[in-house]
Design an enzyme around this catalytic site. Structure first.
Site: not given
Ligand code: APR
Ligand code: ZN
Length: 365
Positions: A40, A43, A59
């Site tokens: 987040s 972003h 956060h």
């Molecule tokens: N298909 C599936 N998974 C994907 C794809 C895809 N096309 N592209 C990326 N990913 C995976 C990444 O490899 C990663 O493991 O999505 C995951 C995202 O995890 P993080 O980067 O650790 O993000 P995280 O902190 O978990 O947040 C995920 O939730 O709260 C919201 O703002 C936050 O949008 C964000 C989401």
């Molecule tokens: Zn968060």
């Protein structure tokens, strides 16, 4: 005190001295113990989400109370707390309906400022906003009283920090937003910090099948340790077809989107069975619209819903997470795979972008 400041999107965070004013009425001064590296914040760093800049991000945190402002009764100096990035006013339309995570005074009217519309953070005459009224990529923070959830002192503070976002968001999406039934089939699209906790939420809700979907093999392997039963890599197979093949051609009862893009929302929706539910947890970039098959929504009677902060009441749900953690039902310590100092924060985000499995945590002192 030292903080990581975002001055402009697509520029590194600048770690340096900023000024923090004392807590006012209903506010608390805390010393940050640990802060999680969540997407987040990223972003905002990438300009996919917007807030007034400069801002101190962060956060997902835990802290120790140092001082309290006038009228504060929930915490006292020395208390250990988890920070909630959805502090609530208690009186608005949503708060009165028990939906403090949607508090309109907090989210719409004041955003990255305190409830009185001002900031405690500044650098000379330049005001600096507080992400989620928490701003925990800093040595200290001033937060609203309702943003402090007191916890037992025995709890390790870096694991406690994760309850501040990824655990409550992920587990909450399953047990509060979707309320899945035992025996459900579940797919989780995106198995990062939050996705792993959706998997855990499904596991502790006795889902029969939990299909992890992620383009990174390391994430898929990591997901298996938290309860995933199957994995699908969308770079080697069409994820919708692969998930259907694992569920008798029908699709899953519940699909969770946990990355944040129009494409992954579509994929999650398409792999949901007739009559099933798609829950969107990831924050897609501002203005991004997901291509949802409108007639399938009707003819297949699917439900598409969002989940913010796991539809939680932080003061209730975070303590539930604490209880489940202490009972050994919820694994949190194993999620923390990387530790950094505040000075290393840009490296921490490079590691998130590169897709290192597990959660990174900034620790202080
Ligand atoms: N298909 C599936 N998974 C994907 C794809 C895809 N096309 N592209 C990326 N990913 C995976 C990444 O490899 C990663 O493991 O999505 C995951 C995202 O995890 P993080 O980067 O650790 O993000 P995280 O902190 O978990 O947040 C995920 O939730 O709260 C919201 O703002 C936050 O949008 C964000 C989401
Ligand atoms: Zn968060």
């Amino acid at each position: 005190m030292k903080a990581a400041v975002l001055y402009q999107a697509n520029q590194p965070l600048e770690v340096g001295e900023v000024e923090l004013d004392p807590p006012r009425r209903g506010e608390v001064l805390v010393r940050i113990a640990a802060a999680g590296i969540c997407r987040s914040d990223y972003h905002y760093m990438k300009g996919e989400a917007r807030m007034e800049l400069p801002a101190v991000l962060g956060h997902e945190g835990s802290a120790v109370v140092e001082a309290v402002g006038e009228g504060v009764t929930r915490v006292r100096p020395g208390d250990h707390v988890i920070l909630s990035f959805a502090p609530h006013c208690g009186q608005c339309f949503y708060c009165l309906r028990g939906r403090g995570n949607l508090c309109e005074v907090s989210m719409v009217q004041t955003g990255g400022k305190m409830f009185d519309g001002t900031t405690r953070l500044h650098l000379g005459s330049t005001r600096i906003t507080h992400m989620g009224k928490v701003a925990c990529f800093a040595e200290q923070a001033v937060v609203p009283e309702t943003g402090c959830i007191p916890i037992p002192r025995e709890l390790p503070l870096d694991s406690a920090a994760l309850i501040g976002c990824c655990v409550t968001t992920g587990v909450g999406a399953v047990i509060n937003t979707a309320r899945i039934e035992p025996g459900s089939t579940v797919a989780v699209v995106g198995c990062g910090g939050v996705g792993v906790n959706v998997i855990q939420g499904a596991h502790l809700s006795n889902a029969a099948r939990i299909i992890a979907v992620d383009p990174l093999e390391g994430k898929l392997e990591f997901a298996m340790k938290f309860g995933a039963t199957d994995s699908v890599n969308p770079t080697s197979a069409d994820p919708v077809a692969a998930v259907k093949a694992l569920t008798g051609g029908r699709g899953v009862d519940y699909a969770f989107e946990v990355f944040g893009s129009s494409e992954t929302v579509r994929v999650a929706f398409d792999m949901t069975r007739r009559g099933g539910t798609t829950v969107v947890v990831g924050l897609a970039p501002l203005g991004d619209a997901a291509p949802i098959d409108a007639s399938a929504l009707v003819r297949q009677e699917k439900t598409l819903k969002g989940s913010y902060y796991g539809s939680s009441v932080p003061a209730v749900d975070m303590l539930r997470m604490v209880q489940m953690y202490r009972a050994g039902v919820l694994k949190i310590d194993d999620q923390v795979t990387r530790r950094y100092s505040l000075d290393q924060i840009n490296r921490a985000y490079a590691d998130l972008e590169r897709g290192e499995p597990g959660r990174g945590v900034i620790t202080f002192g």
